[in-house]
Design an enzyme around this catalytic site. Sequence first.
Site, PDB file in Angstrom:
ATOM      1  N   ASP A 116      -5.306   8.556  10.650  1.00  8.90           N
ATOM      2  CA  ASP A 116      -3.975   8.057  10.965  1.00  8.90           C
ATOM      3  C   ASP A 116      -3.468   8.556  12.304  1.00  8.90           C
ATOM      4  OD1 ASP A 116      -3.059   6.436   8.683  1.00  8.90           O
ATOM      5  OD2 ASP A 116      -3.504   8.257   7.551  1.00  8.90           O
ATOM      6  N   GLU A 124       0.880  -1.176   0.000  1.00 14.79           N
ATOM      7  CA  GLU A 124       0.000   0.000   0.000  1.00 14.79           C
ATOM      8  C   GLU A 124       0.907   1.212   0.000  1.00 14.79           C
ATOM      9  OE1 GLU A 124      -3.694  -1.781   2.646  1.00 14.79           O
ATOM     10  OE2 GLU A 124      -2.333  -0.306   3.509  1.00 14.79           O
TER      11      GLU A 124
END
Lengths: 405, 289
Positions: free
Chosen positions: B78, B67
């Site tokens: 995140d 990824e």
Amino acid sequence: MESPLTLPPGFDRGTGRFGAYGGRFVAETLVPALEALEGAFAAAWSDPAYRAELDALLDTYVGRATPLYEAKRLSAAVGCHVWLKREDLAHTGAHKVNNTLGQVLLARRMGKRRVIAETGAGQHGVATATACALLGLDCVVFMGAEDVARQAPNVARMELLGARVEPVESGARTLKDAMNEALRDWVTHVESTYYCVGSAAGPHPYPWIVRELQAVIGRESRAQMLAQAGRLPDAVVACVGGGSNAIGIFAGFLDDASVRLVGVEAAGEGLDTPRHAAPLTAGRVGVLHGAKSYLLQTGDGQISEAHSVSAGLDYPGVGPEHAHLKDSGRARYVAVSDDAALDAFQELCRLEGILPALETAHAFADLRRLAAELGRDAHVLVCSSGRGDKDLDNVRAQLARRAQA
Amino acid sequence: MGRQTWGEGVHVGATTPSGGRLAATFARARAEDRAALVIYLCAGDPSLADTPRLVRAAAEAGADIVELGMPFSDPTADGPAIQRASERALSAGATLPGVLGALRELRAGGCDVRVVRFGYYIPILAYGEAELARDAAAAGVDGLLVVDLPPEEAAPLREPATAAGLDLVPLVAPTTGIERARAVAAEATGFVYAVSMTGVTGSAAGDLAEAGARASELAEASGRPVAVGFGVKTPEDAAAVAAQADGVVVGSALVRRVEAAGADVDAAEASVRELVGALSKACQRPATP
């Protein structure tokens, strides 16, 4: 028994959109929570018991209805009839409490024990902490570290009200970063926690919830204009950061085609510089904090830092209903500079003995332009969204800076 | 509870399994009785010039799928490790065209690892959805994962992505109900990314064995491979997930290794290679007697 919901014009509950704007651009973890919130708000808003409890608090605790005041000395100075909707007289000193009481009541109804909020200037943080103190819920407020320093009195207020203030050190350490961190907290504690968004922004259903809770401003002021002025205003003007006070007062006049709606953004140091906070005037469509709307971004789709002398307008996005009203032409959006807002701040102090929030001063700063456009007989309603005690240190520093320049 | 209409937007579209490269990778791993190893690296950290080299090292050490994170200014899903990596990458000048350029360089160098372009929606909007799908496919991207684009909002990207032969990798979370998870999985082409716990990337792990078991159930019900990520840091974590899940995703732990190496890209490469190698071993299920 549920009563039917009346939805805002152009709003589609199914997609969470105002026209082409809004929606729900969030991580999957939050989607079920937002669906639950949407259903819970719709049920509460249709429930006479919830509405009665909220109305009673707005009446006896917030001090609603807030007055409509004809500012005669200011009217003479700017050249038209100026009416102030005095949200600055609401408990906690701004319109923010209309929203937080409604949402914290909803949090309690949903069985949540912990409430989180983001804040810029601290007004929404104070209003959330106030509602949580009143209703006995835990409260955590995320605030950019820069704003913690700029708005120390509001930090002290929140702490006295029993809230925990979490300084946010990421990014530019202002409102946008506080909202990022609140979203990160919510995604982590989503089962136990209610996220009380402060502006008419964020993923569906927040723009809908906040505008319905702030629409009391528009409902009251429309009735008050008819009662006191004997007519509707020719224009309604309000400052726009995320846009909650503006959408609240506009909501009362959307169906009155004769009433112009004017939103005033922060032009900061100028729209020809990168240092402003005027996404409707000078931004492009994108997605931030869960909604599609106008925002400040680079050509590469990174979010730009906003700038305004007022922490509450220092945000690169804006609520989706404003984006829709801009595109449909129902509202017009302009921007005024830091300097113009400071001038308007001083003028309102001297002429009317009212010390406005710096955010609110932006709306006053557009009055001369409006008067020139509409003429001396025009009646203009201004949303006096908050009081400016919190801004005294900042204003004095800004004025000293200007005196030296 | 009031009428809810938003969820009805979940549209179960084509249910034919993808014949794409991502699905084939999971099929091969399954045939080898192991979980596929999916790793995350932030493109442009420490610089775009280093990205092909770090991806190649991960591939050589056993990563099946990389990824490749497109850095974003406001990564709300995140945790601190990937936030800092994004800031470093943006400071070093990473852009979406630059990331695609790094990928073309990787492909030109002969590296064939599966690549999922991972990130947030607004850089894609700014680039143009159709243009991004076309250019990403041309640069050698196999799939797209857009963190803040749930299925209800994904149609404007899904159509050009499908036309360009790209898989659109959806997320399911612990909060996702069974019905919704099945609808989301049924619509997936390459694979489904199952978030192990409520939280941001790089958080402390929840019960990874249980997350692996849930993923396995979803894979069985939907016929789609399901990889588990968030909170998987060590080879032990990976083994716990790999016992039942089709795939294991490790991100922040690798991003921290790149961060720790600072400007020393040789050290970053060695450190990535070492951890990916250990994770790859951990993805192999022990032979049952």
